[in-house]
Scaffold this motif. Structure first.
Motif, PDB file in Angstrom:
ATOM      1  N   ARG A  28       0.818  -1.204   0.000  1.00  0.00           N
ATOM      2  CA  ARG A  28       0.000   0.000   0.000  1.00  0.00           C
ATOM      3  C   ARG A  28       0.858   1.263   0.000  1.00  0.00           C
ATOM      4  O   ARG A  28       0.575   2.223  -0.708  1.00  0.00           O
ATOM      5  CB  ARG A  28      -0.914   0.008   1.221  1.00  0.00           C
ATOM      6  N   LEU A  32       0.461   3.986  -2.863  1.00  0.00           N
ATOM      7  CA  LEU A  32      -0.258   5.206  -2.481  1.00  0.00           C
ATOM      8  C   LEU A  32       0.654   6.338  -2.027  1.00  0.00           C
ATOM      9  O   LEU A  32       0.356   7.497  -2.283  1.00  0.00           O
ATOM     10  CB  LEU A  32      -1.260   4.890  -1.368  1.00  0.00           C
TER      11      LEU A  32
ATOM     12  N   ASP B  36      -9.243  -1.262  -2.174  1.00  0.00           N
ATOM     13  CA  ASP B  36      -9.144   0.092  -1.662  1.00  0.00           C
ATOM     14  C   ASP B  36     -10.133   0.252  -0.515  1.00  0.00           C
ATOM     15  O   ASP B  36     -11.332   0.179  -0.715  1.00  0.00           O
ATOM     16  CB  ASP B  36      -9.462   1.085  -2.787  1.00  0.00           C
ATOM     17  N   ARG B  37      -9.616   0.457   0.683  1.00  0.00           N
ATOM     18  CA  ARG B  37     -10.493   0.511   1.854  1.00  0.00           C
ATOM     19  C   ARG B  37     -10.691   1.930   2.370  1.00  0.00           C
ATOM     20  O   ARG B  37     -11.208   2.137   3.466  1.00  0.00           O
ATOM     21  CB  ARG B  37      -9.885  -0.331   2.985  1.00  0.00           C
ATOM     22  N   ARG B  38     -10.316   2.898   1.580  1.00  0.00           N
ATOM     23  CA  ARG B  38     -10.392   4.276   2.065  1.00  0.00           C
ATOM     24  C   ARG B  38     -11.824   4.679   2.383  1.00  0.00           C
ATOM     25  O   ARG B  38     -12.092   5.301   3.405  1.00  0.00           O
ATOM     26  CB  ARG B  38      -9.769   5.236   1.046  1.00  0.00           C
ATOM     27  N   LYS B  39     -12.725   4.297   1.510  1.00  0.00           N
ATOM     28  CA  LYS B  39     -14.128   4.668   1.739  1.00  0.00           C
ATOM     29  C   LYS B  39     -14.651   4.030   3.030  1.00  0.00           C
ATOM     30  O   LYS B  39     -15.340   4.664   3.814  1.00  0.00           O
ATOM     31  CB  LYS B  39     -14.975   4.219   0.545  1.00  0.00           C
ATOM     32  N   VAL B  41     -12.965   3.215   5.611  1.00  0.00           N
ATOM     33  CA  VAL B  41     -12.417   3.914   6.762  1.00  0.00           C
ATOM     34  C   VAL B  41     -13.168   5.215   7.021  1.00  0.00           C
ATOM     35  O   VAL B  41     -13.516   5.527   8.165  1.00  0.00           O
ATOM     36  CB  VAL B  41     -10.923   4.213   6.539  1.00  0.00           C
ATOM     37  N   CYS B  42     -13.428   5.973   5.958  1.00  0.00           N
ATOM     38  CA  CYS B  42     -14.135   7.237   6.111  1.00  0.00           C
ATOM     39  C   CYS B  42     -15.522   7.000   6.700  1.00  0.00           C
ATOM     40  O   CYS B  42     -15.957   7.734   7.577  1.00  0.00           O
ATOM     41  CB  CYS B  42     -14.250   7.950   4.765  1.00  0.00           C
ATOM     42  N   PHE B  49     -11.164  11.577   4.178  1.00  0.00           N
ATOM     43  CA  PHE B  49      -9.917  10.823   4.240  1.00  0.00           C
ATOM     44  C   PHE B  49      -8.733  11.682   4.655  1.00  0.00           C
ATOM     45  O   PHE B  49      -7.803  11.205   5.294  1.00  0.00           O
ATOM     46  CB  PHE B  49      -9.628  10.148   2.903  1.00  0.00           C
ATOM     47  N   LYS B  53      -6.016  10.833   7.512  1.00  0.00           N
ATOM     48  CA  LYS B  53      -4.580  10.915   7.258  1.00  0.00           C
ATOM     49  C   LYS B  53      -3.912  11.793   8.312  1.00  0.00           C
ATOM     50  O   LYS B  53      -2.881  11.419   8.883  1.00  0.00           O
ATOM     51  CB  LYS B  53      -4.366  11.539   5.876  1.00  0.00           C
ATOM     52  N   ALA B 119      -8.423   3.092  12.215  1.00  0.00           N
ATOM     53  CA  ALA B 119      -8.185   3.347  10.789  1.00  0.00           C
ATOM     54  C   ALA B 119      -7.069   2.458  10.271  1.00  0.00           C
ATOM     55  O   ALA B 119      -7.192   1.815   9.217  1.00  0.00           O
ATOM     56  CB  ALA B 119      -7.839   4.820  10.568  1.00  0.00           C
ATOM     57  N   LEU B 123      -7.136  -0.292   7.240  1.00  0.00           N
ATOM     58  CA  LEU B 123      -6.305  -0.081   6.047  1.00  0.00           C
ATOM     59  C   LEU B 123      -5.262  -1.176   5.864  1.00  0.00           C
ATOM     60  O   LEU B 123      -4.966  -1.590   4.753  1.00  0.00           O
ATOM     61  CB  LEU B 123      -5.601   1.272   6.136  1.00  0.00           C
TER      62      LEU B 123
END
Lengths: 153, 153
Positions: A28, A32, B36-39, B41-42, B49, B53, B119, B123
């Motif tokens: 990752r 990223l 992609d796990r960003r969504k 997490v949000c 995001f 971060k 988070a 991730l």
DNA sequence: CCCATTAGTTGTACGAGTGAAACATTTTCA
DNA sequence: TGAAAATGTTTCACTCGTACAACTAATGGG
């Protein structure tokens, strides 16, 4: 003991979990944090990333608006806007669907295909450290990545 | 022959380039397209995001506004906004800089550290296919990824 | 001391993207 | 046939993030 396991140092479940976590975390970070080229692509093609994405999908195969919206995971109205912009740039064209007159088929023009190709070239160019792997490592990496992609498909 | 090269099938430059490209492309697809796990997490932390971060950086070590802005690659005004929001949620706290009274030090509160941890857990959780690699492959992957990260640092 | 510089804040303007409402056209099915 | 559903479009309101100007407070160098 050493049942059916392939040749490798023995791992306790904890050790194994640590390897999995560290490896994935590293992957990752590479994609990223270190070698994210999305901004570079947007600058190069002078368009937002969702447009680049749309163009790449369309360069691969023509899609209806609906199909494109699904792949971009966005809604129909915004897809209309994005395709309208790409069309104004001469990168895609809308045409009638052969059997369903409600539908429209969006196709990349030669210019569109060329632009998509430029985007792919930038995105897929392996970063420096990959180029510096030795033959055995690059072969192993390729094989393992193929396995990771394959098992999820 | 087979000079100093490590044990591996011989590769022509073209074959090697193809391996590099395919491997990198696959890695990108894994991180960006498939897992992609960003969504997620949000949704889980109920914040954008960039806030996640910021929180992750601050949970690691306290930073001044300026340092935080640099790591988020955003500007000072937006950093003020983000930190203000995190502060209102009780996840970070601003305090005076010991020697420079212009500066403020932003620190994650215990709640902030806990949220950052949640988070990270989401991730960094390795996706299914990674869990299914055999011992040898996971060890090889970890080693190669470490090498990729190391040579760029 | 004075002036340029730096850290942080406030405010404004803008583009990108999401979401919903409303609409015309066309298709499907009961 | 007639009602319901699907496709695409237009419009609007909203959030997120970027960029810029202006301001205060504090620092540091001449």
């Amino acid at each position: 003991m050493n049942g059916g396991a392939p040749a490798a140092r023995r791992q306790t479940p904890d050790q194994r979990a640590a390897l999995e976590a560290r490896a994935w975390r590293g992957i990752r970070a590479l994609v990223l944090d270190r070698y994210d080229r999305r901004k570079e692509v947007c600058d190069s093609l002078d368009m937002s990333f969702i447009r680049v994405k749309a163009l790449r999908y369309l360069a691969e195969e023509p899609l209806t608006m609906r199909e494109l919206a699904a792949r971009l995971s966005t809604d129909a109205p915004y897809t209309t806007l994005v395709v309208g912009d790409l069309e104004r740039r001469g990168l895609v064209a809308r045409s009638a669907h052969p059997t369903d007159r409600r539908s429209k088929i969006v196709t990349a023009t030669p210019d569109g295909v060329a632009a998509a190709r430029r985007a792919e070239d930038i995105l897929n160019e392996p970063p420096e450290p990959v180029l510096q792997l030795d033959s055995a490592d690059i072969a192993a990496l390729d094989r393992i990545v193929a396995r990771l992609l394959g098992s999820g498909d």
